[in-house]
Motif scaffolding. Structure first.
Motif, PDB file in Angstrom:
ATOM      1  N   SER A  46       0.853  -1.187   0.000  1.00  0.00           N
ATOM      2  CA  SER A  46       0.000   0.000   0.000  1.00  0.00           C
ATOM      3  C   SER A  46       0.883   1.229   0.000  1.00  0.00           C
ATOM      4  O   SER A  46       2.044   1.177   0.386  1.00  0.00           O
ATOM      5  CB  SER A  46      -0.934   0.031   1.221  1.00  0.00           C
ATOM      6  N   LYS A  47       0.315   2.334  -0.449  1.00  0.00           N
ATOM      7  CA  LYS A  47       1.020   3.613  -0.399  1.00  0.00           C
ATOM      8  C   LYS A  47       0.942   4.165   1.021  1.00  0.00           C
ATOM      9  O   LYS A  47       0.276   3.596   1.887  1.00  0.00           O
ATOM     10  CB  LYS A  47       0.420   4.575  -1.419  1.00  0.00           C
ATOM     11  N   ASN A  48       1.608   5.295   1.241  1.00  0.00           N
ATOM     12  CA  ASN A  48       1.764   5.761   2.626  1.00  0.00           C
ATOM     13  C   ASN A  48       0.793   6.878   2.995  1.00  0.00           C
ATOM     14  O   ASN A  48       1.186   7.921   3.504  1.00  0.00           O
ATOM     15  CB  ASN A  48       3.210   6.214   2.872  1.00  0.00           C
ATOM     16  N   GLN A  60      -5.007   4.321   1.728  1.00  0.00           N
ATOM     17  CA  GLN A  60      -4.288   3.213   1.132  1.00  0.00           C
ATOM     18  C   GLN A  60      -3.901   2.164   2.169  1.00  0.00           C
ATOM     19  O   GLN A  60      -3.963   0.957   1.901  1.00  0.00           O
ATOM     20  CB  GLN A  60      -3.034   3.740   0.439  1.00  0.00           C
ATOM     21  N   ILE A  61      -3.490   2.604   3.336  1.00  0.00           N
ATOM     22  CA  ILE A  61      -3.076   1.653   4.369  1.00  0.00           C
ATOM     23  C   ILE A  61      -4.280   0.846   4.855  1.00  0.00           C
ATOM     24  O   ILE A  61      -4.198  -0.375   5.023  1.00  0.00           O
ATOM     25  CB  ILE A  61      -2.369   2.384   5.518  1.00  0.00           C
ATOM     26  N   VAL A  62      -5.415   1.513   5.044  1.00  0.00           N
ATOM     27  CA  VAL A  62      -6.632   0.795   5.435  1.00  0.00           C
ATOM     28  C   VAL A  62      -7.031  -0.196   4.341  1.00  0.00           C
ATOM     29  O   VAL A  62      -7.334  -1.367   4.620  1.00  0.00           O
ATOM     30  CB  VAL A  62      -7.771   1.782   5.728  1.00  0.00           C
ATOM     31  N   LEU A  63      -7.011   0.243   3.084  1.00  0.00           N
ATOM     32  CA  LEU A  63      -7.357  -0.651   1.984  1.00  0.00           C
ATOM     33  C   LEU A  63      -6.382  -1.823   1.893  1.00  0.00           C
ATOM     34  O   LEU A  63      -6.787  -2.955   1.606  1.00  0.00           O
ATOM     35  CB  LEU A  63      -7.364   0.125   0.663  1.00  0.00           C
ATOM     36  N   GLY A  64      -5.103  -1.550   2.131  1.00  0.00           N
ATOM     37  CA  GLY A  64      -4.119  -2.622   2.098  1.00  0.00           C
ATOM     38  C   GLY A  64      -4.420  -3.697   3.118  1.00  0.00           C
ATOM     39  O   GLY A  64      -4.341  -4.905   2.819  1.00  0.00           O
ATOM     40  N   ASP A  95       2.777  -8.555   4.601  1.00  0.00           N
ATOM     41  CA  ASP A  95       2.352  -7.155   4.750  1.00  0.00           C
ATOM     42  C   ASP A  95       3.493  -6.219   4.364  1.00  0.00           C
ATOM     43  O   ASP A  95       4.543  -6.214   5.011  1.00  0.00           O
ATOM     44  CB  ASP A  95       1.931  -6.924   6.207  1.00  0.00           C
ATOM     45  N   LEU A  96       3.273  -5.419   3.325  1.00  0.00           N
ATOM     46  CA  LEU A  96       4.243  -4.392   2.953  1.00  0.00           C
ATOM     47  C   LEU A  96       3.512  -3.059   2.835  1.00  0.00           C
ATOM     48  O   LEU A  96       3.364  -2.472   1.769  1.00  0.00           O
ATOM     49  CB  LEU A  96       4.944  -4.752   1.644  1.00  0.00           C
ATOM     50  N   SER A  97       3.037  -2.584   3.976  1.00  0.00           N
ATOM     51  CA  SER A  97       2.243  -1.362   4.027  1.00  0.00           C
ATOM     52  C   SER A  97       3.131  -0.119   3.992  1.00  0.00           C
ATOM     53  O   SER A  97       4.309  -0.163   4.317  1.00  0.00           O
ATOM     54  CB  SER A  97       1.412  -1.324   5.319  1.00  0.00           C
ATOM     55  N   ALA A  98       2.496   1.000   3.607  1.00  0.00           N
ATOM     56  CA  ALA A  98       3.083   2.339   3.719  1.00  0.00           C
ATOM     57  C   ALA A  98       4.354   2.514   2.898  1.00  0.00           C
ATOM     58  O   ALA A  98       5.340   3.068   3.368  1.00  0.00           O
ATOM     59  CB  ALA A  98       3.333   2.689   5.185  1.00  0.00           C
ATOM     60  N   THR A 113       7.007   4.446  -6.365  1.00  0.00           N
ATOM     61  CA  THR A 113       7.734   3.360  -5.717  1.00  0.00           C
ATOM     62  C   THR A 113       6.838   2.143  -5.550  1.00  0.00           C
ATOM     63  O   THR A 113       7.259   1.006  -5.793  1.00  0.00           O
ATOM     64  CB  THR A 113       8.268   3.813  -4.349  1.00  0.00           C
ATOM     65  N   ALA A 114       5.599   2.377  -5.137  1.00  0.00           N
ATOM     66  CA  ALA A 114       4.664   1.261  -4.973  1.00  0.00           C
ATOM     67  C   ALA A 114       4.385   0.586  -6.309  1.00  0.00           C
ATOM     68  O   ALA A 114       4.343  -0.649  -6.407  1.00  0.00           O
ATOM     69  CB  ALA A 114       3.367   1.764  -4.351  1.00  0.00           C
ATOM     70  N   ARG A 115       4.206   1.371  -7.336  1.00  0.00           N
ATOM     71  CA  ARG A 115       3.942   0.809  -8.665  1.00  0.00           C
ATOM     72  C   ARG A 115       5.149   0.002  -9.157  1.00  0.00           C
ATOM     73  O   ARG A 115       4.998  -1.100  -9.697  1.00  0.00           O
ATOM     74  CB  ARG A 115       3.632   1.949  -9.620  1.00  0.00           C
TER      75      ARG A 115
END
Length: 334
Positions: free
Chosen positions: A58-60, A64-68, A84-87, A93-95
């Motif tokens: 998820s993005k930071n 996004q973190i909740v959706l992740g 889990d690779l949150s935030a 970078t996430a893409r």
């Protein structure tokens, strides 16, 4: 500059796991285990996913973190071994992490992919046409597949006013602004962030589309996070907001209708590598029931629980999944 990254300020995320932190010179960390345990609910075990390791990024920013975490709990209920690779810091970078096999699942926004990743300057107003164009370009150019698209969530730009201004000026939609500029110039004040102040799909485009012009002295450039309070306090009449931000409800702001459909569509969907979706087409059946229950109103409520009430994003996500019957708590009767 990235659309979604620059839109988000500092968040109350001290409790978020550090799995999403960039490691200097080493790419991303391998991810941690899912933070909270869940059991199947309406999302049942899927034999093809049992024991399959799937890393969710998820993005930071809060949404996004909740959706992740929502994605993590859905996959865990289906039997996957979830990492889990949150935030992850930055949309690009996430893409890249998704494209380079460092993560497998990422909730994404159609407008972000269309403009930021695929370099298209002009958004497509119709949500379904925008999604179809994004889907085709991402697949053909990047090998990225979309699934479980959600047209009920559109976290796009908007303008809001406080309730006093709404009543006093009689504004409900963006096409009311030219009247305010002409008849009440003292109230034609705008709070925007730096990027929005200069983007073609930001304030310059709004003025052109809706047929008004204001002097630079009427425009206050603030950090994204401070705009909400400034609008509530009346520091400016019109404040740039994002339509699923929990502070809209917390501060009782009124969002003006974009009655000419100027702003890009930011519908959400699950993105993954095309080869992974081809190998596990069951991923679609995991996420479609989740997308069916997510709406702007639900995300407003979830985001507010984190940003306003200070709750942990993982707990907010899990409790919502339980509330919706998608998963159950360990040991609970079903």
């Amino acid at each position: 500059m990235n659309l979604r990254t620059s839109r988000r300020g500092a968040l109350k995320l001290a409790s978020v796991a550090m799995a999403g932190v960039l490691l200097s010179g080493c790419g991303l960390s391998s991810g941690g285990s899912i933070p909270l345990a869940v059991e199947p609910g309406s999302i049942q075990r899927i034999p093809e996913l049992e024991g399959v390791t799937i890393t969710v990024g998820s993005k930071n920013f809060t949404e996004q973190i909740v959706l992740g975490y929502i994605a993590q709990f859905a996959l865990s209920a289906a039997g996957a071994d979830v990492r889990d690779l949150s935030a992850i810091v930055g949309s690009s970078t996430a893409r890249h992490a998704l494209e380079n096999d460092e993560i497998d699942i990422l909730w994404e926004y159609t407008g972000t992919s269309w403009i930021s990743y695929n370099g298209n300057p002009d958004p497509i107003p119709d949500a379904r046409a925008q999604f179809e164009a994004v889907r085709q370009q991402d697949l053909q150019r990047h090998g990225i597949a979309w699934t479980a698209i959600d047209y009920n969530v559109d976290n796009t730009y908007a303008f809001a006013v406080n309730q006093d201004a709404a009543r006093r000026l009689g504004v409900t939609k963006l096409s009311d602004i030219p009247r305010i500029v002409a008849e009440h110039p003292e109230d034609a004040t705008f709070c925007v962030d730096t990027e929005f102040a200069n983007r073609n799909d930001g304030f310059p485009g709004v003025q052109q589309e809706y047929g008004f012009t204001v002097d630079q002295s009427k425009i206050k450039v603030l950090t994204e996070g401070s705009i909400y309070q400034a609008t509530a306090d009346g520091t400016c009449t019109f404040g740039e907001v994002f339509t699923t931000d929990g502070r809209i409800q917390a501060l009782n702001l009124k969002v003006l209708a974009d009655d000419r459909s100027f702003f890009p569509r930011y519908n959400i969907g699950i993105t993954t590598r095309a080869e992974l979706l081809a190998r596990y087409p069951q991923l679609t059946s995991v996420f479609e029931p989740v997308s069916a229950k997510l709406t702007n109103e639900e995300l407003l409520r979830l985001n507010a629980q984190v940003d306003v009430a200070g709750r942990d994003p993982a707990e907010v996500a899990r409790d919502w999944m339980v509330e919706q019957g998608l998963v159950t708590l360990p040991g609970s009767a079903r």
